[in-house]
Design a protein around this motif. Structure first.
Motif, short mmCIF file in Angstrom:
data_model
loop_
_atom_site.label_atom_id
_atom_site.label_comp_id
_atom_site.label_asym_id
_atom_site.label_seq_id
_atom_site.Cartn_x
_atom_site.Cartn_y
_atom_site.Cartn_z
N ALA A 1 0.87 -1.18 0.00
CA ALA A 1 0.00 0.00 0.00
C ALA A 1 0.90 1.22 0.00
N PRO A 2 0.40 2.37 -0.41
CA PRO A 2 1.23 3.58 -0.36
C PRO A 2 1.69 3.86 1.06
N MET A 3 2.95 4.30 1.20
CA MET A 3 3.45 4.62 2.52
C MET A 3 4.36 5.84 2.45
N SER A 4 4.50 6.50 3.59
CA SER A 4 5.44 7.62 3.75
C SER A 4 6.33 7.28 4.94
N VAL A 5 7.63 7.20 4.70
CA VAL A 5 8.59 6.86 5.74
C VAL A 5 9.46 8.08 6.02
N ILE A 6 9.33 8.65 7.22
CA ILE A 6 10.19 9.75 7.65
C ILE A 6 11.37 9.12 8.39
N ILE B 1 4.41 12.96 -10.24
CA ILE B 1 4.01 11.90 -9.30
C ILE B 1 2.51 11.97 -9.02
N GLU B 2 1.99 13.17 -8.88
CA GLU B 2 0.55 13.33 -8.64
C GLU B 2 -0.24 12.78 -9.83
N GLN B 3 0.27 12.95 -11.05
CA GLN B 3 -0.41 12.38 -12.21
C GLN B 3 -0.47 10.85 -12.11
N LEU B 4 0.65 10.25 -11.68
CA LEU B 4 0.69 8.80 -11.54
C LEU B 4 -0.27 8.32 -10.45
N VAL B 5 -0.26 9.01 -9.31
CA VAL B 5 -1.14 8.63 -8.21
C VAL B 5 -2.61 8.73 -8.62
N ALA B 6 -2.96 9.81 -9.30
CA ALA B 6 -4.35 10.00 -9.73
C ALA B 6 -4.80 8.93 -10.71
N ALA B 7 -3.83 8.38 -11.45
CA ALA B 7 -4.15 7.34 -12.43
C ALA B 7 -4.16 5.94 -11.82
N GLY B 8 -3.87 5.84 -10.51
CA GLY B 8 -3.97 4.55 -9.83
C GLY B 8 -2.66 3.94 -9.39
N ILE C 1 5.53 2.17 -7.17
CA ILE C 1 6.78 2.91 -7.28
C ILE C 1 7.21 3.34 -5.88
N LEU C 2 8.47 3.08 -5.56
CA LEU C 2 9.08 3.48 -4.29
C LEU C 2 10.15 4.52 -4.59
N GLY D 1 -3.45 7.86 -22.92
CA GLY D 1 -3.11 6.46 -23.12
C GLY D 1 -1.72 6.13 -22.61
N VAL D 2 -0.79 7.09 -22.76
CA VAL D 2 0.57 6.88 -22.26
C VAL D 2 0.55 6.78 -20.74
N LEU D 3 -0.21 7.65 -20.09
CA LEU D 3 -0.30 7.62 -18.64
C LEU D 3 -0.90 6.30 -18.16
N ARG D 4 -1.97 5.86 -18.78
CA ARG D 4 -2.60 4.60 -18.37
C ARG D 4 -1.65 3.42 -18.56
N ALA D 5 -0.94 3.42 -19.67
CA ALA D 5 -0.01 2.31 -19.95
C ALA D 5 1.15 2.32 -18.94
#
Length: 572
Positions: free
Chosen positions: A17-22, A225-232, A209-210, A197-201
């Protein structure tokens, strides 16, 4: 670190799952990230999607690759373990977006290609400023609440450009198919926004992605990164906000801090420092208002954090004294460094500027000094390669890059070896810097360079430029050795310690550090990590494993001493 700590295991074995490590400095982020990558790949099993581990430097990427390969070999073999990509964030977007797809958004007839500056056709791509026109390679891109903007750096400040004019210039360069490092991120963002289509692919191929060193994510990288997150895409971040030292690009650690507060993002911590002795960690805790714990015990040898006064005219003496202290503490000079805030100061102290001569001859002289006084063969090689290319009549585009970056251009290996041999051998190639500049060093340089250029012309068809004698004139060379000031340590047969910037040393673990600061730097360091200058000081402090010296201007010592002692520094 052989066995992961409990904190690290919670991150490594967490559900996907998505995580944030400080993470604090010296907390083993690299090993944790690689183990997390391996565990994610195991949990996914035969899932055809790939997992990407991205960072911001080639050094970090090389380390990740070595560690991942070592860990994967210890496990039972399986094809799914190879379904990972480890790269820099810029290389990732270049391979997956820019080269195969960006040309359509750019309106170019060919695949996009990177320009480094100096290419002949770039002469017509400049932008106006308040002083003089600048090359497009100096243009930078940012994104804020109002959208995309363009700017350039000027004496440490940021000057915004007229958006309409900047976009016209960028678009004109894009129609050729060219982009700079900074504009590549802009075109990636545009491509993903316009070619859905490029974003979805991309998200189908990389559903996870880490990103390591996530405090270095700037505004344009963040938008991608926000574009990638919004696309799933499930994105995980790991880093230390107190080490966000690229504020000019919007990389101040805020995105990393805020990401962990999002719904669905697992927020975790790394609070054990495996690098620094307790005295240095105590200082770091006071500067950052953290409460991290030290894994190491205090050694029996000299260790800790000290402040040392210096005068500008005596900086060489301070460096020599620091070298002596490193050796007395049984530490390694090659694993220690003198760090500065400014590139120009680091270059001056490292001998990377101020060589005699003019033009190309000055560059050759600087290379000889780097090689002979500072044992910096890599720096010398890059200068020699650029100098040789500048003496060619019509060099191919990006020839210097092709010569100096072997991983990018393996086909130029023979030419690279030829120039490397010229660089490293003072007996048959670049003459020794100990020779008298005008009467000994220059005649040998002229003779040997002509011979090298003749071989390049014969074997590679690269003709020599006209007026070679004028380009290699001896103007400005002294009737004395090129090494103007003898290195005190070198006289005793001891190599000179590395001198570099804090930015360049970020991510490293060093036995001993001398942070050479001025009054402003010291005040910012003592004030904590709320400012970029304070965070730069924090990074310098946390590089040190055993010994830290803070160079303080002698004329400011009386005012600064009480605060230095209060923070935990000792007076040397």
């Amino acid at each position: 670190m052989i066995n992961p700590s409990d904190e690290q295991l919670r991150i490594i074995d967490a559900p996907i799952a998505p995580m944030s490590v400080i993470a604090c400095a010296g907390s083993g982020k690299t090993s944790t990230a690689v183990r997390r990558l391996l565990q994610m790949r195991r949990q996914l099993g035969d899932h055809r999607g790939r997992v990407a581990l991205l960072s911001f430097s080639n050094v970090a990427v090389d380390t990740f690759r070595r560690e991942y390969q070592s860990l994967a070999q210890e496990m039972s073999s399986g094809a799914f373990l190879s379904r990972v990509d480890i790269n820099t964030l810029d290389a990732f977007i270049t391979a997956n977006v820019l080269r195969p797809h960006a040309y359509r958004t750019m309106g170019a007839p060919q695949s996009a290609f990177l320009v480094m500056g100096g290419e002949a056709f770039l002469g017509g791509f400049t932008f106006r400023t308040n002083t003089f026109p600048r090359e497009i390679t100096q243009m930078q891109v940012g994104i804020d609440c109002n959208g995309i903007y363009f700017y350039y750096s000027d004496n440490g400040g940021i000057q915004r450009l007229d958006s309409a004019q900047a976009i016209r210039l960028v678009q004109r360069l894009g129609q050729v198919g060219a982009y700079t490092h900074n504009l590549g991120r802009y075109w990636c963002y545009r491509t993903l926004a316009e070619q859905h289509g490029v974003l979805r692919a991309l998200v189908r191929r990389y559903p996870h992605i880490l990103i390591d060193e996530a405090q270095d994510i700037g505004t344009v990288h963040q938008a991608i990164i926000e574009q990638l997150v919004a696309a799933g895409c499930q994105v995980s971040l790991i880093g230390d906000p107190n080490q966000g030292i690229y504020e000019f690009a919007g990389a101040n650690g805020a995105f990393l801090t805020q990401y962990g507060q999002r719904e669905g993002v697992n927020s975790l911590l790394l609070t054990k420092n495996f690098r620094s002795v307790p005295a240095i960690l105590d200082l770091a805790n006071k500067l950052s208002t953290r409460a991290d714990t030290a894994d190491r015990k205090a050694p029996d040898t000299i260790h800790g954090a000290f402040f040392v006064p210096y005068r500008n005219t005596e900086r060489e003496n301070l460096i020599a004294a620091f070298q002596a202290a490193v050796l007395m503490a049984n530490l390694k000079l090659e694993r220690s460094a003198v760090l500065c805030r400014a590139r120009d100061m680091a270059d001056k102290l490292a001998g990377k500027e101020g060589a005699p001569g003019q033009g190309t001859v000055k560059s050759f002289a600087q290379a000889a000094i780097l090689r002979d006084q500072h044992q910096d063969y890599s720096g010398a090689f890059k200068l020699v390669a650029a100098s040789i290319v500048s003496l060619l009549a019509n060099p191919p585009q990006k020839l210097v890059v092709r010569i100096t970056q072997s991983a990018l251009c393996p086909d130029d290996q023979v030419l690279r070896r030829l120039i490397w041999a010229f660089t490293r051998n003072p007996d048959s190639g670049l003459p020794a810097a100990t020779l008298t500049g005008d009467t000994q060093w220059h005649p040998l340089l002229l003779e040997r360079t002509k011979a090298l250029l003749a071989q390049v012309a014969r074997d590679y068809g690269l003709a020599t430029a006209d007026n070679l004698g004028q380009k290699l004139a001896k103007r400005g060379l002294p009737n004395a050795s090129l090494i103007a000031v003898a290195d005190l340590a070198a006289k005793a047969g001891i190599p000179r310690i590395r001198v570099d910037t804090v930015h360049q040393a970020k991510g490293e673990s060093l036995d001993a550090v001398l942070y050479l600061a001025n009054r402003e730097h010291v005040n910012a360091l003592l004030a904590g990590t709320d400012t970029e200058l304070g965070r730069i000081g924090y990074v310098a402090v946390t590089r040190a494993r055993n010994l830290l010296w803070l160079g303080v201007p002698a004329n400011a010592l009386a005012d600064l001493r009480p605060a230095l002692l209060e923070k935990g520094f000792q007076e040397a």
